[in-house]
Design a protein around this motif. Structure first.
Motif, PDB file in Angstrom:
ATOM      1  N   THR A 235      12.670 -10.691   3.773  1.00  0.00           N
ATOM      2  CA  THR A 235      11.381 -10.651   3.095  1.00  0.00           C
ATOM      3  C   THR A 235      11.452  -9.694   1.915  1.00  0.00           C
ATOM      4  O   THR A 235      12.234  -8.735   1.925  1.00  0.00           O
ATOM      5  CB  THR A 235      10.273 -10.188   4.062  1.00  0.00           C
ATOM      6  N   PRO A 236      10.647  -9.938   0.911  1.00  0.00           N
ATOM      7  CA  PRO A 236      10.625  -9.026  -0.238  1.00  0.00           C
ATOM      8  C   PRO A 236      10.174  -7.631   0.201  1.00  0.00           C
ATOM      9  O   PRO A 236       9.438  -7.451   1.184  1.00  0.00           O
ATOM     10  CB  PRO A 236       9.629  -9.676  -1.191  1.00  0.00           C
ATOM     11  N   GLU A 237      10.575  -6.661  -0.568  1.00  0.00           N
ATOM     12  CA  GLU A 237      10.205  -5.269  -0.309  1.00  0.00           C
ATOM     13  C   GLU A 237       9.417  -4.723  -1.494  1.00  0.00           C
ATOM     14  O   GLU A 237       9.688  -5.049  -2.646  1.00  0.00           O
ATOM     15  CB  GLU A 237      11.453  -4.414  -0.084  1.00  0.00           C
ATOM     16  N   LEU A 238       8.464  -3.888  -1.176  1.00  0.00           N
ATOM     17  CA  LEU A 238       7.645  -3.227  -2.195  1.00  0.00           C
ATOM     18  C   LEU A 238       7.796  -1.725  -2.016  1.00  0.00           C
ATOM     19  O   LEU A 238       7.600  -1.199  -0.910  1.00  0.00           O
ATOM     20  CB  LEU A 238       6.176  -3.637  -2.074  1.00  0.00           C
ATOM     21  N   THR A 239       8.118  -1.051  -3.073  1.00  0.00           N
ATOM     22  CA  THR A 239       8.263   0.408  -3.056  1.00  0.00           C
ATOM     23  C   THR A 239       7.232   1.014  -4.000  1.00  0.00           C
ATOM     24  O   THR A 239       7.260   0.751  -5.208  1.00  0.00           O
ATOM     25  CB  THR A 239       9.671   0.830  -3.469  1.00  0.00           C
ATOM     26  N   MET A 240       6.323   1.785  -3.423  1.00  0.00           N
ATOM     27  CA  MET A 240       5.255   2.401  -4.220  1.00  0.00           C
ATOM     28  C   MET A 240       5.787   3.671  -4.865  1.00  0.00           C
ATOM     29  O   MET A 240       6.207   4.610  -4.189  1.00  0.00           O
ATOM     30  CB  MET A 240       4.056   2.718  -3.320  1.00  0.00           C
ATOM     31  N   SER A 241       5.750   3.669  -6.184  1.00  0.00           N
ATOM     32  CA  SER A 241       6.238   4.839  -6.917  1.00  0.00           C
ATOM     33  C   SER A 241       5.137   5.867  -7.138  1.00  0.00           C
ATOM     34  O   SER A 241       5.373   7.072  -7.066  1.00  0.00           O
ATOM     35  CB  SER A 241       6.826   4.408  -8.259  1.00  0.00           C
ATOM     36  N   SER A 242       3.944   5.392  -7.456  1.00  0.00           N
ATOM     37  CA  SER A 242       2.829   6.325  -7.654  1.00  0.00           C
ATOM     38  C   SER A 242       1.538   5.599  -7.337  1.00  0.00           C
ATOM     39  O   SER A 242       1.435   4.379  -7.522  1.00  0.00           O
ATOM     40  CB  SER A 242       2.798   6.867  -9.086  1.00  0.00           C
ATOM     41  N   LEU A 243       0.609   6.364  -6.850  1.00  0.00           N
ATOM     42  CA  LEU A 243      -0.710   5.821  -6.518  1.00  0.00           C
ATOM     43  C   LEU A 243      -1.748   6.852  -6.918  1.00  0.00           C
ATOM     44  O   LEU A 243      -1.674   8.020  -6.501  1.00  0.00           O
ATOM     45  CB  LEU A 243      -0.817   5.515  -5.026  1.00  0.00           C
ATOM     46  N   THR A 244      -2.704   6.445  -7.727  1.00  0.00           N
ATOM     47  CA  THR A 244      -3.772   7.331  -8.184  1.00  0.00           C
ATOM     48  C   THR A 244      -5.060   6.962  -7.475  1.00  0.00           C
ATOM     49  O   THR A 244      -5.561   5.838  -7.634  1.00  0.00           O
ATOM     50  CB  THR A 244      -3.976   7.227  -9.707  1.00  0.00           C
ATOM     51  N   SER A 245      -5.550   7.871  -6.689  1.00  0.00           N
ATOM     52  CA  SER A 245      -6.810   7.658  -5.987  1.00  0.00           C
ATOM     53  C   SER A 245      -7.387   9.026  -5.632  1.00  0.00           C
ATOM     54  O   SER A 245      -6.656   9.869  -5.087  1.00  0.00           O
ATOM     55  CB  SER A 245      -6.599   6.828  -4.721  1.00  0.00           C
ATOM     56  N   PRO A 246      -8.617   9.300  -5.997  1.00  0.00           N
ATOM     57  CA  PRO A 246      -9.581   8.380  -6.602  1.00  0.00           C
ATOM     58  C   PRO A 246      -9.373   8.242  -8.106  1.00  0.00           C
ATOM     59  O   PRO A 246      -8.682   9.044  -8.726  1.00  0.00           O
ATOM     60  CB  PRO A 246     -10.917   9.050  -6.292  1.00  0.00           C
ATOM     61  N   ILE A 247     -10.027   7.202  -8.658  1.00  0.00           N
ATOM     62  CA  ILE A 247     -10.001   6.973 -10.097  1.00  0.00           C
ATOM     63  C   ILE A 247     -11.425   7.096 -10.615  1.00  0.00           C
ATOM     64  O   ILE A 247     -12.385   6.765  -9.915  1.00  0.00           O
ATOM     65  CB  ILE A 247      -9.417   5.586 -10.425  1.00  0.00           C
ATOM     66  N   PRO A 248     -11.604   7.580 -11.841  1.00  0.00           N
ATOM     67  CA  PRO A 248     -12.967   7.767 -12.345  1.00  0.00           C
ATOM     68  C   PRO A 248     -13.621   6.443 -12.713  1.00  0.00           C
ATOM     69  O   PRO A 248     -12.956   5.504 -13.157  1.00  0.00           O
ATOM     70  CB  PRO A 248     -12.763   8.654 -13.582  1.00  0.00           C
ATOM     71  N   GLU A 249     -14.907   6.394 -12.512  1.00  0.00           N
ATOM     72  CA  GLU A 249     -15.651   5.206 -12.920  1.00  0.00           C
ATOM     73  C   GLU A 249     -15.896   5.240 -14.436  1.00  0.00           C
ATOM     74  O   GLU A 249     -15.655   6.244 -15.103  1.00  0.00           O
ATOM     75  CB  GLU A 249     -16.981   5.135 -12.169  1.00  0.00           C
ATOM     76  N   ASN A 250     -16.360   4.107 -14.935  1.00  0.00           N
ATOM     77  CA  ASN A 250     -16.783   3.963 -16.337  1.00  0.00           C
ATOM     78  C   ASN A 250     -15.622   4.013 -17.317  1.00  0.00           C
ATOM     79  O   ASN A 250     -15.858   4.144 -18.528  1.00  0.00           O
ATOM     80  CB  ASN A 250     -17.818   5.021 -16.732  1.00  0.00           C
ATOM     81  N   LEU A 251     -14.375   3.957 -16.862  1.00  0.00           N
ATOM     82  CA  LEU A 251     -13.241   3.960 -17.781  1.00  0.00           C
ATOM     83  C   LEU A 251     -12.409   2.707 -17.541  1.00  0.00           C
ATOM     84  O   LEU A 251     -12.014   2.425 -16.406  1.00  0.00           O
ATOM     85  CB  LEU A 251     -12.377   5.212 -17.582  1.00  0.00           C
TER      86      LEU A 251
ATOM     87  N   ASP B 140      -9.009   0.047 -18.005  1.00  0.00           N
ATOM     88  CA  ASP B 140      -7.553   0.075 -18.125  1.00  0.00           C
ATOM     89  C   ASP B 140      -6.933   1.353 -17.549  1.00  0.00           C
ATOM     90  O   ASP B 140      -6.088   1.996 -18.172  1.00  0.00           O
ATOM     91  CB  ASP B 140      -7.121  -0.102 -19.585  1.00  0.00           C
ATOM     92  N   ILE B 141      -7.367   1.727 -16.366  1.00  0.00           N
ATOM     93  CA  ILE B 141      -6.795   2.884 -15.688  1.00  0.00           C
ATOM     94  C   ILE B 141      -5.626   2.407 -14.833  1.00  0.00           C
ATOM     95  O   ILE B 141      -5.746   1.424 -14.077  1.00  0.00           O
ATOM     96  CB  ILE B 141      -7.838   3.590 -14.816  1.00  0.00           C
ATOM     97  N   ILE B 142      -4.491   3.066 -14.952  1.00  0.00           N
ATOM     98  CA  ILE B 142      -3.336   2.724 -14.122  1.00  0.00           C
ATOM     99  C   ILE B 142      -3.557   3.287 -12.725  1.00  0.00           C
ATOM    100  O   ILE B 142      -3.641   4.508 -12.527  1.00  0.00           O
ATOM    101  CB  ILE B 142      -2.038   3.269 -14.731  1.00  0.00           C
ATOM    102  N   VAL B 143      -3.669   2.385 -11.781  1.00  0.00           N
ATOM    103  CA  VAL B 143      -3.953   2.778 -10.403  1.00  0.00           C
ATOM    104  C   VAL B 143      -2.655   3.019  -9.641  1.00  0.00           C
ATOM    105  O   VAL B 143      -2.529   4.000  -8.915  1.00  0.00           O
ATOM    106  CB  VAL B 143      -4.815   1.711  -9.706  1.00  0.00           C
ATOM    107  N   ALA B 144      -1.687   2.112  -9.802  1.00  0.00           N
ATOM    108  CA  ALA B 144      -0.453   2.218  -9.023  1.00  0.00           C
ATOM    109  C   ALA B 144       0.714   1.686  -9.840  1.00  0.00           C
ATOM    110  O   ALA B 144       0.555   0.806 -10.690  1.00  0.00           O
ATOM    111  CB  ALA B 144      -0.573   1.459  -7.708  1.00  0.00           C
ATOM    112  N   VAL B 145       1.868   2.274  -9.560  1.00  0.00           N
ATOM    113  CA  VAL B 145       3.130   1.788 -10.118  1.00  0.00           C
ATOM    114  C   VAL B 145       4.063   1.550  -8.942  1.00  0.00           C
ATOM    115  O   VAL B 145       4.274   2.442  -8.114  1.00  0.00           O
ATOM    116  CB  VAL B 145       3.736   2.794 -11.105  1.00  0.00           C
ATOM    117  N   PHE B 146       4.610   0.334  -8.840  1.00  0.00           N
ATOM    118  CA  PHE B 146       5.462   0.030  -7.701  1.00  0.00           C
ATOM    119  C   PHE B 146       6.560  -0.925  -8.147  1.00  0.00           C
ATOM    120  O   PHE B 146       6.484  -1.558  -9.214  1.00  0.00           O
ATOM    121  CB  PHE B 146       4.652  -0.579  -6.556  1.00  0.00           C
ATOM    122  N   SER B 147       7.558  -0.984  -7.338  1.00  0.00           N
ATOM    123  CA  SER B 147       8.668  -1.903  -7.593  1.00  0.00           C
ATOM    124  C   SER B 147       8.814  -2.853  -6.421  1.00  0.00           C
ATOM    125  O   SER B 147       8.441  -2.511  -5.288  1.00  0.00           O
ATOM    126  CB  SER B 147       9.975  -1.133  -7.802  1.00  0.00           C
ATOM    127  N   VAL B 148       9.365  -4.047  -6.704  1.00  0.00           N
ATOM    128  CA  VAL B 148       9.586  -5.034  -5.663  1.00  0.00           C
ATOM    129  C   VAL B 148      11.048  -5.440  -5.700  1.00  0.00           C
ATOM    130  O   VAL B 148      11.720  -5.366  -6.738  1.00  0.00           O
ATOM    131  CB  VAL B 148       8.662  -6.253  -5.850  1.00  0.00           C
TER     132      VAL B 148
END
Length: 815
Positions: free
Chosen positions: A363-379, A381-389
């Motif tokens: 099965t494919p694998e997903l590796t989470m490199s970064s995760l931003t939470s919480p994120i501000p409202e009202n903005l 194109d916020i980058i929430v997560a960067v991951f590789s597969v």
């Protein structure tokens, strides 16, 4: 070898005559000595300037100390004759007298350290006691120190453990040596054996003792020299100096300054799918230059999914073995990172590439490199997560498609090789949705297709973009008058859709629109919960209602606020009793109402007028006849206060009547007032003078001229005057039955003539504004019409009487 210091003073105490006699008696010498010793103990503290001697310690016994006879200024042989003795405290005889010369000699070797310890100077006081006559001298022996003790450390060896990363200049306190000698013979300094890393300092303690401190001059390196041995020497100040030594063993503690290193940065291996489970694929090896636990290496696979990983590594040996059966058709290349970690936490990594035959069984694998939470409202194109597969397969089986649910405001954007970014599609609104559960699905294009799902939770942080909102734009509060101060009269409530400090609401009062309204003294508001309190007792009669504004502000930055209006209605309390305007109750003479006996039932006698300072049903007044001289003769209309006759009057009815009318409001509890009316029944209004009987009698006695005038007139015309006298006699008889006259007037100065009863509340109407006033004791009776409205009485009698008595002192006045 002996120093002697002689004092210049001496003391002499002659005895009394009885003591002299006792000294001269022929008794046994021992008994005399005991007696003298007791006397000496009594006089122990009495003396003169002392003599001080000095001697070095460890001087041999019997050594000459001083010529005591000379020092005391006595005659030769006098000490023997007077039985001289040397006495020390504690009965220790450090000195003795030579039996031949009576010189002062050492009785024993003296050890200063034993006698005085660390005390310096070491002085031993003593006394010289003489008999015949009794006399004693104060003296002292100072024992001077010699360098007879070397410094000594408490242990023969000290152990120090010093880390190799310790910076130069670091101080390490050491155990100090002890020297029993004092002064210059005591411990003076410390030295250490020559070495490139340390030197020693000599420090002074508060008690004067000296201790050593080891100073690091050059950094240590455990790999270069793991252990050092130094000799610490303590020196005293004697001549020649004495010394004591101890060994210092310094263990250089290792630090984890070397990470494990693999023999190769990357290993490669190939394995067919039919290899048995547990078969060895490869052995990796890492070396750590540190010692102890810091040099012990353990191995682990780095960043792998343990469920799908077909390999395992032995944490101690580094052997990588097959833990899951492989299929030849499923051959693939595995890129495995191997981590070697030492006991101090440092790690080294290497890579292992394993190639197998490919089938789509991974099965494919997903590796989470970064995760931003919480994120501000009202903005946007916020980058929430960067991951590789990745997919362990190859070819088309390795091709991967990533996706998320379509109903989410997020987008997946491919980045560099096998990397994706999860971004917001637009500005988010936390108040609409504060949390998102996102499932990232990674699917390969093999047959059959395999997929992997990765769930992340993203929360939206709050921005202060919502002002507090009141539950109502206008609040109406009702509070009954005469309330207690600080009464909670109501609350306002505002909510803020934001969160945290942005949602914390504080309340405050706005300045009133009417500057004359003393709002600050009327109400207050709790800044935290919006509760409103009346600061003082409210009075409906003074203030029926008032309005003010309330502001609700959050604690965000910048703060947002909203406003609401509050209207406070003061409810009337039945705190005012009815007040009778008419008849007035001001303490003057009682009011008398004249009622003709010819009056029919329902004849209006008068009207009671009252007002109430309250409002509403508290001001609704009702009238009731409370007391009457003849019950049933008069009645009071309950709604307007009119006093009317209840039946036809007759000659049998009393002339004078007293009525008590009760005025009651409709409050809870009801309040009331009462008024007293006097009613006088008359045959008509023809009598010019209608005083009460007792008033008439008093006037008759006071003014007989009227009687004389009647008699004179009667003598002028016999028949005519006879008729007149008969008529007058009849009238006087009726007047004698009349009630005592009182004041009967309209609300003169009190009751305006323009009031009209339009509400049924008891106000006197215009058609009833006339009264008859009889003032007793004034000599004048006034009959006033407040309005030119003629009551339903026969007018002929009135006019006739007025024509007959135009000059009489009691007159009728029309107004």
């Amino acid at each position: 070898m002996m120093d002697v210091v002689i004092g210049t003073g001496k003391g002499f105490f002659p005895l009394e005559s009885d003591l002299m006699e006792m000294a001269q008696t022929k008794v046994h010498r021992k008994k005399r000595q005991v007696t003298i010793l007791i006397i000496w103990m009594i006089l122990w503290e009495v003396g003169s300037e002392s003599i001080q001697y000095s001697v070095l310690e460890e001087t041999e016994s019997g050594t000459f100390v001083a010529n005591l006879t000379k020092d005391l200024g006595l005659k030769r042989g006098e000490l023997a004759e007077r039985g001289a003795q040397v006495v020390f405290k504690g009965n220790r005889q450090h000195l003795q007298l030579d039996p031949q010369t009576y010189d002062l000699l050492l009785n024993e070797k003296l050890d200063r350290e034993e006698l005085c310890g660390s005390t310096e100077p070491c002085v031993l006081p003593f006394q010289v006691l003489l008999e015949n006559p009794l006399q004693f001298f104060q003296a002292a022996l100072r024992v001077r120190d010699i360098n007879d003790h070397a410094p000594e450390f408490p242990t023969r060896e000290m152990l120090l453990k010093i880390s190799e990363i310790t910076t130069p200049g670091k101080l390490f306190p050491l155990k100090m040596a002890q020297d029993l000698d004092a002064g210059s013979n005591g411990l003076q300094s410390y030295i250490i054996s020559s070495n490139p890393h340390f030197h020693v300092l000599t420090r002074n303690r508060s008690d004067g003792r000296k201790f050593p401190e080891l100073v690091l001059d050059k950094a240590l390196d455990r790999e270069e020299q793991p252990e050092l041995r130094l000799t610490l020497t303590a020196l005293d100040g004697g001549s020649p100096p004495r010394s004591g030594t101890t060994e210092i063993q310094i263990l250089v503690l290792d630090i984890n300054d070397n990470a494990p290193e693999f023999a190769q940065e990357q290993y490669e291996a190939q394995i067919p799918e039919n290899n048995s489970l547990g078969s060895l694929i490869i052995t990796v090896s890492a070396r750590d230059l540190d010692a102890g636990s810091f040099g012990e290496v353990s191995y682990a696979l780095f960043q792998v999914d343990d469920i799908n990983q077909p390999f395992e590594i032995n944490a101690i040996t580094g052997e990588i073995r097959l833990r899951k059966t492989l299929d030849f058709e499923e051959f693939q290349s595995y890129h495995v990172d191997i981590e070697a970690t030492d006991g101090g936490g440092l790690s080294g990594k290497c890579s292992l590439v394993i190639k197998v035959l490919d089938v789509n069984d991974n099965t494919p694998e997903l590796t989470m490199s970064s995760l931003t939470s919480p994120i501000p409202e009202n903005l946007p194109d916020i980058i929430v997560a960067v991951f590789s597969v990745s997919d362990a397969d190859s070819g088309q089986n390795q091709q991967i498609v990533c996706s998320i649910d379509d109903n989410l405001p997020f987008l997946l954007r491919p980045s560099v090789e096998n990397f994706y970014t999860l971004v917001t599609e637009g500005a988010l609104d936390r108040e609409s949705q504060a949390e998102y559960n996102i499932t990232i699905t990674v699917t390969d294009l093999g047959t059959p297709r395999l997929k992997t799902q990765h769930n992340i939770t993203v929360t939206v942080s709050d921005v202060n973009d919502n002002a507090p909102a009141f539950s109502q734009t206008t609040y109406t509060l009702r509070v009954r008058e005469n309330n207690s101060p600080a009464l909670h009269i109501g609350s306002v409530s505002a909510t803020d859709r934001d969160s945290g400090a942005n949602a914390q609401v504080t309340y405050s009062l706005l300045p009133p629109a009417d500057p004359q309204l003393p709002l600050a003294s009327l109400v207050s508001i709790n800044a935290d919960n919006g509760q409103l309190f009346a600061l003082r007792s409210l009075d409906y009669e003074a203030l029926q209602a008032f309005e003010f504004g309330v502001r609700a502000a959050d604690r965000g930055s910048p703060a947002l606020s909203s406003q609401a209006r509050v209207r406070v209605l003061v409810l009337d309390d039945n705190d005012n009793a009815p007040f009778v305007l008419y008849p007035p109750q001001n303490g003057s003479a009682p009011c008398t109402e004249l009622v003709p006996r010819a009056a029919e039932a329902g004849y209006l006698v008068t009207k009671v007028v009252a007002v109430d300072g309250d409002s509403g049903q508290n001001a609704w007044l009702s009238y009731q006849l409370l007391k009457a001289t003849e019950p049933g003769l008069f009645g009071v209309w309950a709604h307007n206060g009119e006093v009317r006759t209840a039946r036809l009057l007759s000659e049998r009815d009393a002339v004078k009547h007293r009525l008590v009318v009760l005025v009651r409001d409709n409050g809870e509890p009801p309040r009331s007032a009462s008024v007293t009316l006097h009613v006088l029944l008359v045959d008509g209004f023809s009598q010019p003078y209608l005083p009460l009987p007792e008033v008439a009698a008093a006037e008759a006695r006071a003014d007989p001229l009227t009687v004389y005038l009647v008699v004179a007139l009667a003598s002028v015309s016999s028949l005519f005057l006879f008729s007149v006298l008969v008529f007058v006699a009849v009238r006087l008889c009726r007047r004698s039955r009349a009630a005592s006259a009182g004041r009967c007037s309209g609300p003169e100065g009190h009751f305006p003539g323009h009031l009209v009863d339009v509400s049924g509340a008891g106000t006197l109407s215009q058609s009833y504004q006339y009264e008859v006033c009889l003032r007793g004791g004034s000599g004048t009776t006034e009959f006033k019409f407040l309005k030119p409205i003629i009551p339903n009485f026969p007018p002929q009698g009135i006019g006739k009487e007025m024509e007959e008595s135009p000059t009489v002192r009691d007159s009728f006045l029309f107004s």
